[in-house]
Design an enzyme around this catalytic site. Structure first.
Site, PDB file in Angstrom:
ATOM      1  N   TYR A 238       0.818  -1.207   0.000  1.00 16.50           N
ATOM      2  CA  TYR A 238       0.000   0.000   0.000  1.00 16.50           C
ATOM      3  C   TYR A 238       0.859   1.268   0.000  1.00 16.50           C
ATOM      4  CZ  TYR A 238      -2.809   3.762   2.053  1.00 16.50           C
ATOM      5  OH  TYR A 238      -3.407   4.969   2.320  1.00 16.50           O
ATOM      6  N   LYS A 242       1.588   3.956  -3.112  1.00 17.75           N
ATOM      7  CA  LYS A 242       1.183   5.348  -2.926  1.00 17.75           C
ATOM      8  C   LYS A 242       2.387   6.277  -3.098  1.00 17.75           C
ATOM      9  CE  LYS A 242      -2.348   6.850  -1.805  1.00 17.75           C
ATOM     10  NZ  LYS A 242      -3.472   7.394  -2.641  1.00 17.75           N
TER      11      LYS A 242
END
Length: 491
Positions: A238, A242
């Site tokens: 994640y 990002k």
């Protein structure tokens, strides 16, 4: 920086919001509609097959929620008429060019009318499949930028990232950008297009494996994401994807006014549209519920570590304020929206708030008896966790295997089930370890300057509040957050 009236800025503006049925985006949409009904239009990108199903998703996953109850009370039977005038759900997907919008007339309309693009779409699963996470969090950001660049009236692209793009870096994390190829651990060779090729090659390899199942392919792609993230210094897929998304936006920016907002752990609303609206259970909430139910044998984490949390309505107010301050001004600026510098919260304080709340409001089990909570063992290091886990779970598993062998594999199913649960716990602990033992503090000097500008307008300062120093953490958790978490679980 200068800040005029926020409400005046929103008047007659057209805003495109991606990820519109997600937790944060819905609060953003509700806030805009409630405080500035004269907004011209909100285009809400929704994953759906067509306009009808996009509208249905918006109505069922947003309007039907308690979140919209203030608007329902205000407009009554006229709510749908108001929404149909102000809101246009758009079927699309940020992983595609032109955001996957198939209606060419609608695309031209958005390119002509949109003033601000707010990108909230993302997958937030820590160990999401690498192909999915890269497509959404990295190349999805690129597709949103390309769409915004074609908007004739574009005044700002606001991209919602996460404070945790800094990974496990200790100390004060500055509001500075990450550049292409910049690995957290100093490793060389980080290239986003190479990562895409690695995914394609892995999927091709798996497609040739006749023994591969959907489940094994998913696990392989999850493992690949964690492996690639750790290679360059990030703890999970994640935050890695990002960070890559931020890098892409920074490299493409040109003259586009670009704001990157990095919230930390987002919790239930503090005040608006009412205290304590939440959807879904966050990390710390899972621990709280397990404790309240009497199912938590221990707390894992350093009691003295700082847990950076921020209520969702404060994040949304910061989003709106950045739109106004930076509209039409070529910039690339980053805002940390969190609490670890302005109003630090220690892990042990959350534990104490949980004890206070569940002591006064005990969980009632399925037999109708209240669960009496008490102090639980605190494992303040990974070494203490592994010792505890070995004694409580791994040794019993070895004993069970011995008995199973003596009984001619009669307990195979039990052994397999216990091993699966143990592996699951170990994987979850590894994923959440960086946040339970965090040594990071998120500098918010840019955000503090923004807060000061908002406070100068006494009327609007009360509407667009986002100062964590105003929070009494024990009151917030015991009186607002934990009650709504318990209510959500009961639902």
């Amino acid at each position: 920086m200068e800040l005029g009236s926020i409400l005046d800025f929103l008047d007659n503006k057209t805003i495109l919001v991606t990820g519109a049925t997600g937790f944060l985006a819905k609060i953003f949409v509700e806030k805009i509609l409630r405080v500035q009904p004269n907004v011209k239009k909100l285009y809400l990108l929704v994953r759906a097959t067509d306009a009808k199903s996009a509208l249905q998703r918006f109505n069922t996953e947003a309007v039907a929620k308690d979140l919209f109850k203030i608007l329902k009370e205000k407009y009554g039977t006229n709510l749908q008429s108001f929404l149909s005038e102000k809101v246009t759900p758009v079927a699309g997907d940020i992983t595609y060019e032109n955001l996957g919008v198939k209606d060419s007339d609608l695309i031209q309309e958005m390119w002509r009318d949109v003033d601000v693009v707010v990108n909230v779409a993302a997958t937030t699963n820590f160990d999401e499949r690498y192909d999915i996470a890269l497509a959404l969090n990295t190349f999805g950001a690129k597709n949103v930028f390309n769409f915004a660049a074609k908007c004739a009236k574009i005044k700002l692209l606001l991209h919602v990232s996460t404070g945790y793009v800094s990974g496990e870096t200790p100390g004060l994390i500055l509001e500075t950008p990450y550049r292409l190829g910049e690995a957290l651990n100093g490793a060389t060779g980080l290239d986003i297009n190479t990562e895409k090729k690695i995914i394609e090659e892995k999927l091709k390899e798996l497609s040739y494996d006749e023994t591969a199942t959907d489940k094994s392919i998913t696990l392989a792609m999850k493992d690949l994401g964690i492996e690639r993230a750790k290679k360059y210094g990030w703890p999970n897929t994640y935050v890695f994807t990002k960070a890559l998304g931020e890098m892409l936006l920074g490299s493409m920016k040109g003259n586009m006014p670009l704001v990157i907002l990095r919230p930390t752990i987002i919790t239930s609303t503090y005040k608006e549209p009412f205290p304590g609206w939440i959807e879904g259970i966050r990390t710390i909430d899972s621990l709280a519920v397990g404790y309240g139910k009497g199912r938590l044998a221990c707390f894992l984490g350093d009691p003295e570590s700082t847990i950076d949390v921020i209520p969702a309505d404060m994040v949304v107010n910061a989003m709106i304020a950045t739109m106004v301050v930076h509209a039409s001004q070529p910039c690339e600026i980053i805002y940390h929206v969190g609490s670890s510098v302005s109003n630090p919260l220690k892990y042990k304080e959350i534990q104490q708030s949980g004890y206070n709340y569940f002591s006064r409001h005990p969980w009632v089990n399925k037999n109708g008896k209240p669960v009496i909570v008490g102090e639980v063992k605190v494992l303040n290091s990974m070494n203490s966790f592994h010792r505890y886990f070995s004694i409580r779970y791994l040794l019993p598993l070895q004993g069970l295997r011995f008995v199973n062998s003596a009984l001619c594999q009669a307990l195979n199913g039990t052994c397999t089930d216990l091993k699966r649960k143990i592996n699951f716990v170990l994987r979850v602990v590894e994923l959440y370890k960086p946040y339970l033992f965090s040594k990071s503090f998120y500098d918010d000097r840019n955000t503090e300057k923004l807060r000061q500008l908002v406070r100068k307008n006494e009327v609007e300062g009360g509407i667009f509040y986002f100062d964590p120093k105003t929070l009494d953490w024990d009151h917030y958790f015991a009186q607002i957050h934990l009650p709504v978490v318990v209510k959500y679980v009961f639902k």
